[in-house]
Each structure stands twice: as C-alpha cells, then as structure tokens.
Design an enzyme around this catalytic site. Sequence first.
Site, PDB file in Angstrom:
ATOM      1  N   TRP A   1      -4.970  13.446  -2.917  1.00 50.55           N
ATOM      2  CA  TRP A   1      -6.024  12.498  -3.293  1.00 50.55           C
ATOM      3  C   TRP A   1      -6.803  11.954  -2.103  1.00 50.55           C
ATOM      4  O   TRP A   1      -7.899  11.451  -2.249  1.00 50.55           O
ATOM      5  CB  TRP A   1      -5.406  11.316  -4.074  1.00 50.55           C
TER       6      TRP A   1
ATOM      7  N   HIS B   1       2.545   6.416  -2.303  1.00 44.15           N
ATOM      8  CA  HIS B   1       3.117   7.600  -2.969  1.00 44.15           C
ATOM      9  C   HIS B   1       3.805   8.446  -1.912  1.00 44.15           C
ATOM     10  O   HIS B   1       3.195   9.342  -1.329  1.00 44.15           O
ATOM     11  CB  HIS B   1       2.022   8.394  -3.681  1.00 44.15           C
TER      12      HIS B   1
ATOM     13  N   HIS C   1       0.102   1.653 -12.556  1.00 40.32           N
ATOM     14  CA  HIS C   1      -1.271   2.080 -12.308  1.00 40.32           C
ATOM     15  C   HIS C   1      -2.029   1.680 -13.571  1.00 40.32           C
ATOM     16  O   HIS C   1      -1.733   2.190 -14.643  1.00 40.32           O
ATOM     17  CB  HIS C   1      -1.334   3.593 -12.127  1.00 40.32           C
TER      18      HIS C   1
ATOM     19  N   ASP D   1      -1.771   3.320  -0.749  1.00 43.60           N
ATOM     20  CA  ASP D   1      -1.827   4.279  -1.851  1.00 43.60           C
ATOM     21  C   ASP D   1      -1.515   5.701  -1.383  1.00 43.60           C
ATOM     22  O   ASP D   1      -0.533   6.287  -1.817  1.00 43.60           O
ATOM     23  CB  ASP D   1      -3.179   4.218  -2.560  1.00 43.60           C
TER      24      ASP D   1
ATOM     25  N   HIS E   1       1.881  -0.532  -2.320  1.00 43.13           N
ATOM     26  CA  HIS E   1       1.513   0.584  -3.218  1.00 43.13           C
ATOM     27  C   HIS E   1       1.328   1.876  -2.423  1.00 43.13           C
ATOM     28  O   HIS E   1       0.347   2.048  -1.708  1.00 43.13           O
ATOM     29  CB  HIS E   1       0.226   0.270  -3.987  1.00 43.13           C
TER      30      HIS E   1
ATOM     31  N   GLN F   1       3.249  10.113 -13.840  1.00 40.78           N
ATOM     32  CA  GLN F   1       1.906  10.508 -13.401  1.00 40.78           C
ATOM     33  C   GLN F   1       1.066  11.140 -14.517  1.00 40.78           C
ATOM     34  O   GLN F   1      -0.126  10.882 -14.637  1.00 40.78           O
ATOM     35  CB  GLN F   1       2.018  11.499 -12.233  1.00 40.78           C
TER      36      GLN F   1
ATOM     37  N   GLU G   1      -7.246   2.418 -13.726  1.00 42.83           N
ATOM     38  CA  GLU G   1      -7.814   3.033 -12.516  1.00 42.83           C
ATOM     39  C   GLU G   1      -8.941   3.963 -12.961  1.00 42.83           C
ATOM     40  O   GLU G   1      -8.815   5.186 -12.971  1.00 42.83           O
ATOM     41  CB  GLU G   1      -6.742   3.812 -11.732  1.00 42.83           C
TER      42      GLU G   1
END
Length: 427
Positions: free
Chosen positions: A314, A58, A209, A308, A56, A151, A212
């Site tokens: 983030w 991005h 996702h 992630d 996982h 997203q 979350e």
Amino acid sequence: MDLILRGGNLPDGRTGMDIGIADGRIAAVEAQLAAKGRREINVAGRLVSPPFVDAHFHMDATLSYGLPRINRSGTLLEGIALWGELKPHLTAEAIVERALSYCDWAVARGLLAIRSHVDICDDRLLAVEALLAVREKVRDHLDLQLVAFPQDGYFRSPNAVDNLARALDMGVDVVGGIPHFERTMADGAASVSALCEIAAARGLRVDMHCDETDDPLSRHVETLAAETRRLGLQGRVTGSHLTSMHSMDNYYVSKLIPLMAEAGLSVVANPLVNIVIQGRHDTYPKRRGMTRVPELMAAGLTVAFGQDCCMDPWYPLGSAEMLDVAHMGLHVAMMTGSDAMRACFDAVTTNAARVMGLEGYGIAPGCHADLVVLQAANPVEAIRLRATRLHVLRRGRIIAHTPPTAAKLDLPGRPKAIDFLRAPDDA
Ligand SMILES: [Zn+2]
C-alpha cells in the site's frame, strides 16, 4: 540511583529537569536532584520524551514492497489485490525476518510500542503465528500489541469468523474489523456488533479499520459508538482511519462527534497513507481525506497518528520515523498553531500510548524508565528537525544510541560545530 539524566527539557515545557532511574523505573523527576547516580548523562537543553508509540501498523506486510510485484496505480484496492497475490507465498520465517528488521529500525528511532494489525483471512494463520513469535522475541526492547484483522471482510471472507476466534485463542490481544469492506452497509453494521460482542465477552479492546473511504455515507463509526455504549466498552474502542468523516456533511458531523465522545472512542488517523490513498477518484480539487483531527481533539477524544504502512503493497516509503508521521499529520490537518503543533507530538507519544492502554508510560516517578533523548529543545523542534535520537532507554537500559548531527561549515571566528539546523537563538 542506577542512572541520572541531568538537566533535560520535558515535553510539558519544564526545563533543567533531572530524571533519576532505579531498577528499570523512574524514581525521581526534579530540578537539581541531590542523589548520585552510578552513571550520569548530561542532557542539558535536550528534549527527554517518553518513547514514540505507533498505534496503527501492519507488521505482517512490512518490508514486502515489490513482492510479488509493485503496486502500479498506488491505490488501496490494487494494494489489497496485491496483498492477496502475496499471501499464498508467505512463509512464517520470512514474516519474522522482515518484522525483526523493522523492529531494529523502530528501536533506533525510539519507537518502543507498536499496535500491529495482523491479517487472519489466510486459513493457515501463518502471520498470526509469526507475529506472536516476534512479540515474544522483542519483549525486552519494545511492546508489540496485535489486532486480529479480517482484511478481506469478517463476513465477506469465507472463514474469517472461525479464523478470528482461533487467532484470539492463540493470544492475539485486540479485536479488529473492516465494516466498510463488507458486501453491504447492513453487513458492515452487523460485523461491528458481532465483533464488539466478542470483545465484551473476552474482555478485550477493539480497533477497527472503519470508514476508510471517501464515501460520506460510510457511517459505521456511528454504529461503533453506539455498540461501544451498549456493551459498556467505553475507553476500550478505537476507530482507525475514519476518512469518510472528511467528506461528511457538517450538520451530520455536529451530531456524530458528541456521540463518539460520549462513547469514549479513541481515533487513529494515518496521515502518510491517508494523504496518498484518499481522494483517488477526485479530479480537482482533490480531497485530503484525513479524518477531522483538530475537531475531534477539541471534543476531548484521544486522537493518535499512526504510521499504518512501511514499504508494503500500500505504501512504498516509510522508515519507522514517527516524527515524519507527526510532520505529515500537522500539515494535512493544517495544525500550525503553537498548541496544535504540540498536540501533533502528543499524537505520536502520549495519545497513542492511551490508545494502546500502555501501563507505566510517561515521565513521572513510578513509570517505566522508557525514554528518548532527542537532539532538539522541545517537541515542535523535534518535529521540524525529525531530530536525532541521541539515547533510547528501555527499562533504564540504553538500547540505542546515535551521535549528534553537527553542521560542517568551518569559518574563522565561528563555532566549528553547532547543532544541526538549530536557529542561533536556540544554540
Ligand atoms: Zn491499517
């Protein structure tokens, strides 16, 4: 044989094993292999593992920290807002350049397979185009698998339905989703159904996702399990994050986990990010907010740990170090029993490979000769030391190499250089 690694320790506990490699594949795994190699490397006492796998990530956002500004609160919602500010200014060239830099880091760390979500809400699909190009460029070094990720919401974002179909037509591998970000619970559930139907029709895997949030009533994983079963997608569907499970009522969870097991769901927890993003609305005590990893493992589900984020809107830290991920996951889940610590190593290797459906992964004759030699004797020591990757092999070729770390203290009557931070009994 093209290459033989002599005398290594394997993650399953076997020691003194020789690994023979021919034509990019593992040809033999046995003690004192009689064959001769054109090249031989002594790895006695070193852990030889299949490569690290990040289930996982991005990659479209990675290494963009500070663009166009820093996330001051550190929250998920400011992160999503910041990513929204950055998106119009992205160029395909810049995304490719950052992704390739990250792939350099990954290979140096023995991280040779990555599942990356790619945001499809920008109508230009620049990030999709960029990461498809990166997937081709790095093919000889690592496996990059892409997830079409809406997203801003599959139904909530104006053109996500069309954009997601276009991304899959362009060659994106996996169907993504974000049901808890849709406008209502009902829209969230409808998005799970619609996206699973797309995956069934196209013969693809699903990785959403999912839940979350710290809201214990966010129960989209229940719909994900039911839709997986209805559409015959068992073994092909992953729930990522599932942080609401941390806060759910125990009685409800006692029903939910068996339903997830029956659907053959896989789970990816993201401990580095979950521990700093979840629990933000709490005073004290603050919830940890990672999903119920040991309980899910005990129920027979495949559970992986993902990274992630790495230096993006983030999360300001990260370095493609999957042993950091395992280390954090181990702590957050309180998995300090000896078998539990071993399971945390599996969560960033074999379990993650199963999530991605990687073929030829492992240490057995016939598998790809994709291997990492670590400056550690076993998986637990590897986690404890975030051990140096002495050699990284891809299809039998050494693609990265780091010299062993040694202690510097030099006293009369003591060995001049011993392995870094090894207990005397291990030496
Ligand atoms: Zn994510």
